[in-house]
Structures are given as structure tokens and as C-alpha cells.
Design an enzyme around this catalytic site. Sequence first.
Site, PDB file in Angstrom:
ATOM      1  N   GLY A  17       0.818  -1.205   0.000  1.00 52.17           N
ATOM      2  CA  GLY A  17       0.000   0.000   0.000  1.00 52.17           C
ATOM      3  C   GLY A  17       0.851   1.252   0.000  1.00 52.17           C
ATOM      4  N   ARG A  91      -3.980 -15.117 -14.830  1.00 47.66           N
ATOM      5  CA  ARG A  91      -5.359 -15.483 -15.142  1.00 47.66           C
ATOM      6  C   ARG A  91      -5.377 -16.554 -16.227  1.00 47.66           C
ATOM      7  NH1 ARG A  91     -10.081 -13.285 -13.820  1.00 47.66           N
ATOM      8  NH2 ARG A  91      -9.073 -11.394 -13.019  1.00 47.66           N
ATOM      9  N   ASP A 124       5.654  -5.118   5.644  1.00 48.76           N
ATOM     10  CA  ASP A 124       5.989  -6.482   6.042  1.00 48.76           C
ATOM     11  C   ASP A 124       6.047  -7.436   4.853  1.00 48.76           C
ATOM     12  OD1 ASP A 124       6.110  -8.604   8.335  1.00 48.76           O
ATOM     13  OD2 ASP A 124       4.478  -9.293   7.038  1.00 48.76           O
ATOM     14  N   GLY A 125       5.005  -7.427   4.010  1.00 50.08           N
ATOM     15  CA  GLY A 125       4.971  -8.343   2.871  1.00 50.08           C
ATOM     16  C   GLY A 125       6.061  -8.064   1.862  1.00 50.08           C
ATOM     17  N   THR A 146       5.054   1.699   6.167  1.00 47.30           N
ATOM     18  CA  THR A 146       3.681   1.301   6.439  1.00 47.30           C
ATOM     19  C   THR A 146       3.048   2.303   7.387  1.00 47.30           C
ATOM     20  OG1 THR A 146       2.219  -0.347   7.480  1.00 47.30           O
ATOM     21  CG2 THR A 146       4.500  -0.297   8.229  1.00 47.30           C
ATOM     22  N   ILE A 147       1.825   2.707   7.096  1.00 44.94           N
ATOM     23  CA  ILE A 147       1.134   3.588   8.030  1.00 44.94           C
ATOM     24  C   ILE A 147       0.769   2.844   9.304  1.00 44.94           C
ATOM     25  CG2 ILE A 147       0.203   5.039   6.172  1.00 44.94           C
ATOM     26  CD1 ILE A 147      -2.552   3.714   6.712  1.00 44.94           C
ATOM     27  N   ASP A 148       0.823   1.513   9.287  1.00 41.70           N
ATOM     28  CA  ASP A 148       0.409   0.720  10.447  1.00 41.70           C
ATOM     29  C   ASP A 148       1.438   0.733  11.572  1.00 41.70           C
ATOM     30  OD1 ASP A 148      -1.818  -0.010   8.909  1.00 41.70           O
ATOM     31  OD2 ASP A 148      -0.759  -1.731   8.063  1.00 41.70           O
ATOM     32  N   ASP A 150       3.797  -1.254  12.268  1.00 42.94           N
ATOM     33  CA  ASP A 150       3.851  -2.581  12.889  1.00 42.94           C
ATOM     34  C   ASP A 150       5.111  -3.365  12.552  1.00 42.94           C
ATOM     35  OD1 ASP A 150       3.255  -3.025  10.238  1.00 42.94           O
ATOM     36  OD2 ASP A 150       1.551  -4.351  10.607  1.00 42.94           O
ATOM     37  N   MET A 190      -7.540   2.207  10.061  1.00 42.48           N
ATOM     38  CA  MET A 190      -6.653   1.159   9.578  1.00 42.48           C
ATOM     39  C   MET A 190      -5.643   0.750  10.655  1.00 42.48           C
ATOM     40  SD  MET A 190      -5.818   2.193   5.627  1.00 42.48           S
ATOM     41  CE  MET A 190      -6.960   1.779   4.315  1.00 42.48           C
ATOM     42  N   ARG A 192      -4.338  -2.906  10.400  1.00 42.88           N
ATOM     43  CA  ARG A 192      -4.223  -4.366  10.336  1.00 42.88           C
ATOM     44  C   ARG A 192      -4.324  -4.962  11.741  1.00 42.88           C
ATOM     45  NH1 ARG A 192       0.537  -6.393   6.576  1.00 42.88           N
ATOM     46  NH2 ARG A 192       1.776  -5.267   8.111  1.00 42.88           N
TER      47      ARG A 192
END
Length: 369
Positions: A17, A91, A124-125, A146-148, A150, A190, A192
Site C-alpha cells: 500500500g 489469469r 511487512d509483505g 507502512t502507516i500501520d 507494525d 486502519m 491491520r
Amino acid sequence: MDETREIRRIAINTGGGDAPGLNAVIRAIVLSAVNRGWEVVGIEHGYGGLLPDDTGEVISLGGDAVRGITHRGGTILGTTNRSNPFAWPARLPDGTIEERDRSGEIIESVRRHGIDALIAIGGDGSLHIALKLFERGLPMVGIPKTIDNDLHGTSLTFGFLTAVETATDAIGRLHSTAESHRRVMVVELMGRHAGWIALYSGLAGTADVILIPEIPYRIEKVCDKIRQRDAAGRDFSIVCVAEGAMPVDGAAMLKTVHGGAGDQTRLGGLGDLVAREISSRTGKETRSIVLGHLQRGGAPISYDRVMSLRFGAAAVRCVARGEFGTMVGLDPPTVKAIPLAEALANHKSVPVDGDIVATARDLGVSFGD
């Protein structure tokens, strides 16, 4: 090592994100590298620009390309949370999605473009992907985004405090309408599985109830707080809900998002549930609002701009010293580099016995426990 290491070209990518401060990081990397005589390229759309069948490209980034972008939100390289080269979505003719390992193509493309090192900016991802690519032989340096807030290994991630500022402003605006209508306003934020945004903005915005993942709540305790305020003549309340919060006897709320590379399950919907429960149990008119991506957008505040610039310059210094497989992070008052594996070993949650939670409790805030 001194800074005469043989580096000619480095690459930057942004994954996951978006967060306020990404462009400032890119600018710092480009200028720090160019001033060392290096060439810089940007990989568009995560790792997609390295694949021939993606719409992204590998673009040249010089001083002109990053002029005037420190204050801008978003990322000039574009970003996505669907560009994991170890599980690339493809796909099939019948419309179903199959994940394929295309990491070998990514590595070969990096070498074909003459890239000597790659700086990955992500959460993280994205940084787990960077670690796996480093283990496959790519010279990688990570920057925590990350805005989280974490990520372990840094006291703050850039973008977090801007998200808190946005949420705090929204909570402040809701006070007047809540008081005018004698309502309960529930704000879903937000974060997570970490409650940093809800805790900081809820405390700064003088919320009456703050629900975070680290402290499972009882809805009746939440309603008790609202009844106490009513009895004291305070006939409105503000409830901040982290998207990953959960009741003591339940689990986090999930929702299915349709479209893109297939259906995806994400956190969300708890604010509406809490609002309905409060209305049913107390009889008070209750409304809910989800701030969502407003917390990601817009210009970074000055602190995030400076921290982003520091992170970008520090990452280039790591490349110059040959410190690969690392992530830069804030260890006040300095920015340091730690091994990516160490940085990703633990999830950084709100300490429930920490002074911020204690401060909120001392001020009468309810956590629903």
C-alpha cells in the site's frame, strides 16, 4: 568498507500500500546516489516493471525526475500489493487465477538491466519478498514503509504519523456533529493487526473508547462507558475502532473484496458492527464512519518528510558499504541498519502495559476490557 565499492547502477521499487513519504524516500535515494556518480532506475508497479508482460517499465531516475516531489503523496513509481514474484497471479483461460513462481525471471531481469543493487521500499509483505530475493543472490536493502507502524526494528515507520494526523483531524470534526445530535460516533481506522493508529489518534482526538487488537473487548463494557457519560450529562461519545480489533469471544472482522486478481479477504466492517451493537444495547442514535484510504493519501507532514529523506539516504549508504540483506530503521536519535531477517522476525504490537495505554486509562478512556 569505504564508499569506493564498485556500484554503477541501482534500482528502486515501491510495493504494498502507498504511504505518505514514499516520494521523499525516492528523492533522497536518487540524489544520494547521483551525487556518488551512480545511475538510478525505478521499477514501476512493484516488481512488475521487470517482467515483459506487465504494463510497468524500468525508467531512468535523475535529479530532474525527482525535483519537487518531497511534499507529494503517493509514489511516482506506482505500487501494488499483487506483485509477489514468488506467487505471481496469472489469469487462466477459464477466468480462474493461478499463482506462479516468477522469481527466476525477476532475478534474470535485474541482471539483464545491469542493476548492481536494489532498494526495496515496503511493509511487512514487501520486505519478506526482499529477504527471499536476497537469499536468492540479489543485493537488497530494505526501507520500512507502512502507516500501520507494525514493523519490528524501527521505532517509527514513515507515513504513520501523517496517518495519525489525518485520523485525529477527522475525530475532531466528528465531535461537533456528535455533540449537536447527542449521538455516538464510531470511527473505524486502519492498522491491520496492530492498534497504533487507533491508539495515537484516539488519544489525541480525546475519544471516549478505543478498541485495539491487542486488548480484546467486551461490547457491554463499551456500552457501560457510554451510559456513564450519559449519566454525567455528556450525552455524546466518540468510539475509535481499529480494523483488527476483536471481542474476547470472537475474531477479527473480515470482508471479501471482489475484482482485480480474484477475491481477496481483508479486515473491515467492525465499525459498523460496533455501532449497531451500541445502538441496540443503549438505545442511542449511533453512526459509523470508515476513514479507509484517506489515511494513506495526501502530503506527508514535516516529520515524515524528514524521516523519509533520512531513510533514503541511509539506504544508499548501506549500498555503498556493501551492507546487503539489511533494513534501515529509526533507533532514536539515529537511523541504523539491521539484518532483514531480524527486522521481520517479530510483529510490532502495542504494548498493553506501556505508558501510552496507561495514559489513556488514567484519562478515563475505555478499552472495553
